[in-house]
Write a protein that holds these residues in place. Structure first.
Motif, PDB file in Angstrom:
ATOM      1  N   ILE A 123       0.852  -1.319   0.156  1.00  0.00           N
ATOM      2  CA  ILE A 123      -0.153  -0.064  -0.294  1.00  0.00           C
ATOM      3  C   ILE A 123       0.489   0.698   0.288  1.00  0.00           C
ATOM      4  N   SER A 124       1.948   1.019   0.370  1.00  0.00           N
ATOM      5  CA  SER A 124       3.124   2.529   0.521  1.00  0.00           C
ATOM      6  C   SER A 124       3.524   2.534  -0.866  1.00  0.00           C
ATOM      7  N   LEU A 125       3.548   1.481  -1.855  1.00  0.00           N
ATOM      8  CA  LEU A 125       4.502   1.867  -3.020  1.00  0.00           C
ATOM      9  C   LEU A 125       3.651   2.485  -4.007  1.00  0.00           C
ATOM     10  N   HIS A 126       2.806   3.637  -4.287  1.00  0.00           N
ATOM     11  CA  HIS A 126       2.422   4.909  -4.574  1.00  0.00           C
ATOM     12  C   HIS A 126       2.788   6.140  -4.334  1.00  0.00           C
ATOM     13  N   LEU A 127       3.329   6.161  -2.261  1.00  0.00           N
ATOM     14  CA  LEU A 127       3.638   6.726  -1.930  1.00  0.00           C
ATOM     15  C   LEU A 127       4.884   7.637  -2.207  1.00  0.00           C
ATOM     16  N   THR A 128       5.933   6.618  -2.558  1.00  0.00           N
ATOM     17  CA  THR A 128       7.113   7.153  -3.080  1.00  0.00           C
ATOM     18  C   THR A 128       7.107   7.656  -4.530  1.00  0.00           C
ATOM     19  N   GLN A 129       6.060   7.645  -5.231  1.00  0.00           N
ATOM     20  CA  GLN A 129       5.980   8.744  -6.569  1.00  0.00           C
ATOM     21  C   GLN A 129       5.924  10.191  -6.039  1.00  0.00           C
ATOM     22  N   ASN A 130       5.634  10.245  -5.247  1.00  0.00           N
ATOM     23  CA  ASN A 130       5.555  11.797  -4.379  1.00  0.00           C
ATOM     24  C   ASN A 130       7.072  12.329  -4.631  1.00  0.00           C
ATOM     25  N   ALA A 131       7.706  12.038  -4.594  1.00  0.00           N
ATOM     26  CA  ALA A 131       9.385  12.117  -4.365  1.00  0.00           C
ATOM     27  C   ALA A 131       9.939  12.660  -6.017  1.00  0.00           C
ATOM     28  N   PRO A 132      10.855  13.456  -5.962  1.00  0.00           N
ATOM     29  CA  PRO A 132      11.402  13.680  -6.811  1.00  0.00           C
ATOM     30  C   PRO A 132      12.046  12.546  -7.728  1.00  0.00           C
ATOM     31  N   LEU A 133      12.264  12.018  -9.385  1.00  0.00           N
ATOM     32  CA  LEU A 133      12.265  11.189  -9.965  1.00  0.00           C
ATOM     33  C   LEU A 133      13.770  10.523  -9.185  1.00  0.00           C
ATOM     34  N   PRO A 134      14.897  10.933  -9.325  1.00  0.00           N
ATOM     35  CA  PRO A 134      16.001  10.884  -8.699  1.00  0.00           C
ATOM     36  C   PRO A 134      16.110   9.767  -7.077  1.00  0.00           C
ATOM     37  N   ALA A 135      15.348  10.389  -6.580  1.00  0.00           N
ATOM     38  CA  ALA A 135      14.895  10.126  -5.018  1.00  0.00           C
ATOM     39  C   ALA A 135      13.868   8.892  -5.081  1.00  0.00           C
ATOM     40  N   THR A 136      12.861   9.035  -5.884  1.00  0.00           N
ATOM     41  CA  THR A 136      11.932   7.798  -6.300  1.00  0.00           C
ATOM     42  C   THR A 136      13.294   6.684  -6.699  1.00  0.00           C
ATOM     43  N   THR A 137      13.484   6.840  -7.224  1.00  0.00           N
ATOM     44  CA  THR A 137      14.982   5.832  -8.137  1.00  0.00           C
ATOM     45  C   THR A 137      15.674   5.279  -7.122  1.00  0.00           C
ATOM     46  N   LEU A 138      15.361   5.927  -5.982  1.00  0.00           N
ATOM     47  CA  LEU A 138      17.116   5.540  -4.653  1.00  0.00           C
ATOM     48  C   LEU A 138      15.921   5.183  -3.544  1.00  0.00           C
ATOM     49  N   ILE A 139      14.580   5.267  -3.483  1.00  0.00           N
ATOM     50  CA  ILE A 139      13.892   4.238  -2.498  1.00  0.00           C
ATOM     51  C   ILE A 139      13.136   3.026  -3.174  1.00  0.00           C
ATOM     52  N   GLN A 140      13.292   3.238  -4.412  1.00  0.00           N
ATOM     53  CA  GLN A 140      13.531   1.772  -4.740  1.00  0.00           C
ATOM     54  C   GLN A 140      14.062   1.322  -5.554  1.00  0.00           C
ATOM     55  N   THR A 141      15.072   1.241  -6.054  1.00  0.00           N
ATOM     56  CA  THR A 141      15.734   0.569  -6.669  1.00  0.00           C
ATOM     57  C   THR A 141      17.253  -0.378  -5.264  1.00  0.00           C
ATOM     58  N   ILE A 142      16.766   0.403  -4.103  1.00  0.00           N
ATOM     59  CA  ILE A 142      18.069   0.820  -2.806  1.00  0.00           C
ATOM     60  C   ILE A 142      17.863   0.156  -1.873  1.00  0.00           C
ATOM     61  N   ILE A 143      16.582   1.383  -0.812  1.00  0.00           N
ATOM     62  CA  ILE A 143      15.985   1.440  -0.260  1.00  0.00           C
ATOM     63  C   ILE A 143      15.285  -0.159   0.466  1.00  0.00           C
ATOM     64  N   MET A 144      14.392  -0.035  -0.783  1.00  0.00           N
ATOM     65  CA  MET A 144      13.433  -1.249  -0.704  1.00  0.00           C
ATOM     66  C   MET A 144      14.131  -1.794  -0.440  1.00  0.00           C
ATOM     67  N   THR A 145      14.945  -2.565  -1.060  1.00  0.00           N
ATOM     68  CA  THR A 145      15.504  -3.622  -1.216  1.00  0.00           C
ATOM     69  C   THR A 145      17.073  -4.527  -0.664  1.00  0.00           C
ATOM     70  N   THR A 146      17.571  -3.395  -0.271  1.00  0.00           N
ATOM     71  CA  THR A 146      18.771  -3.254   0.137  1.00  0.00           C
ATOM     72  C   THR A 146      18.484  -4.177   1.982  1.00  0.00           C
ATOM     73  N   SER A 147      17.869  -3.528   2.835  1.00  0.00           N
ATOM     74  CA  SER A 147      17.732  -3.595   4.064  1.00  0.00           C
ATOM     75  C   SER A 147      17.581  -4.563   4.264  1.00  0.00           C
ATOM     76  N   SER A 148      15.368  -4.725   3.379  1.00  0.00           N
ATOM     77  CA  SER A 148      15.193  -5.883   3.361  1.00  0.00           C
ATOM     78  C   SER A 148      15.570  -7.799   3.383  1.00  0.00           C
ATOM     79  N   ILE A 149      16.574  -7.621   1.901  1.00  0.00           N
ATOM     80  CA  ILE A 149      16.190  -8.743   1.845  1.00  0.00           C
ATOM     81  C   ILE A 149      17.344  -9.628   2.180  1.00  0.00           C
ATOM     82  N   TYR A 150      18.793  -8.036   2.630  1.00  0.00           N
ATOM     83  CA  TYR A 150      20.112  -8.383   3.554  1.00  0.00           C
ATOM     84  C   TYR A 150      19.038  -8.620   4.769  1.00  0.00           C
ATOM     85  N   LEU A 151      18.595  -8.506   5.258  1.00  0.00           N
ATOM     86  CA  LEU A 151      18.310  -7.931   6.546  1.00  0.00           C
ATOM     87  C   LEU A 151      17.961  -9.970   7.166  1.00  0.00           C
TER      88      LEU A 151
END
Length: 237
Positions: A123-151
């Motif tokens: 449900i929080s997926l579309h909320l990240t698109q409110n950020a500027p495009l470079p920030a959206t890229t950082l959130i979705q491609t790195i922050i969302m994956t790295t921390s969860s998978i690595y944990l």
């Protein structure tokens, strides 16, 4: 944000990892709410902040329950080396599907699912698109994956023989990979399509963890950061 991710990845114990995890949540909120004069973006950042903190609560519950289990066996440290030693003792005494240990691991899995926006917790997926495009890229491609998978990759010693946890990871991962890809077929906005394909790829990583192919999940995680970043940044043209 990069410093917080480094803390999360390089932490030697769960407490330090949680501090990095929490800092990442705060940085994500600041990135989404970057345009502080735009009310919809501010509201989107607040909603995303609240949803991500639900995952943080599950993370805390997982640490508390794991501490209770390990303390009963004489292990009081949160270091990953101590967790590895304690896991061998507990699993040897009670078996890999020890109910309290399974419950503790479920807390960590829910925290990872919320952070990675896995279906039905997307449900929080579309909320990240409110950020500027470079920030959206950082959130979705790195922050969302790295921390969860690595944990979950770091905690594999606790669930690698647990049929319950491995089944949950595999089913949710494959289900997300399929459903998110199908949902993207009904979208016309290229950013929404890429967002859904992004969580579809993360679903494959969770499925790899469920199949105990930890090296494959981490390898996919590394490649994912490259090709999804290129796709997101290329969406603007």
């Amino acid at each position: 944000t990069c410093s917080c991710l480094l803390i999360t990845v390089m932490a030697e114990n769960l407490i330090v990892m949680f501090l990095g995890w929490e800092c990442v949540t705060i940085c994500t909120y600041l990135l989404i709410s970057f345009w502080y004069e735009d009310t919809p973006k501010i509201e989107g950042g607040k909603r995303h902040f609240i949803i991500q903190h639900l995952g943080d609560i599950f993370f805390i519950l997982g640490i508390i329950s794991l501490y209770g289990i390990f303390k009963s066996q004489g292990f009081t440290s949160f270091d990953f080396l101590t967790i590895q030693q304690g896991a061998a003792t507990i699993i040897g005494s009670y078996g890999p599907d020890f109910h309290i240990l399974t419950l503790s691991l479920l807390f960590f899995i829910l925290a990872a699912f919320i952070r990675a926006a896995q279906i039905p917790l997307h449900i929080s997926l579309h909320l990240t698109q409110n950020a500027p495009l470079p920030a959206t890229t950082l959130i979705q491609t790195i922050i969302m994956t790295t921390s969860s998978i690595y944990l979950l990759a770091r905690l594999n010693i606790l669930y690698q023989n647990s049929s319950v946890i491995l089944t949950i990871l595999t089913i949710v991962g494959l289900g997300t990979a399929l459903l998110a890809a199908l949902m993207s077929l009904a979208q016309y906005n290229v950013l929404k399509i890429l967002s859904l394909l992004n969580i579809s790829q993360i679903g494959y990583m969770f499925a790899s963890l469920g199949l105990t192919s930890y090296w494959l999940a981490c390898f996919h995680l590394t490649l994912h950061a490259f090709f999804m970043t290129g796709l997101f940044l290329g969406a603007g043209i």
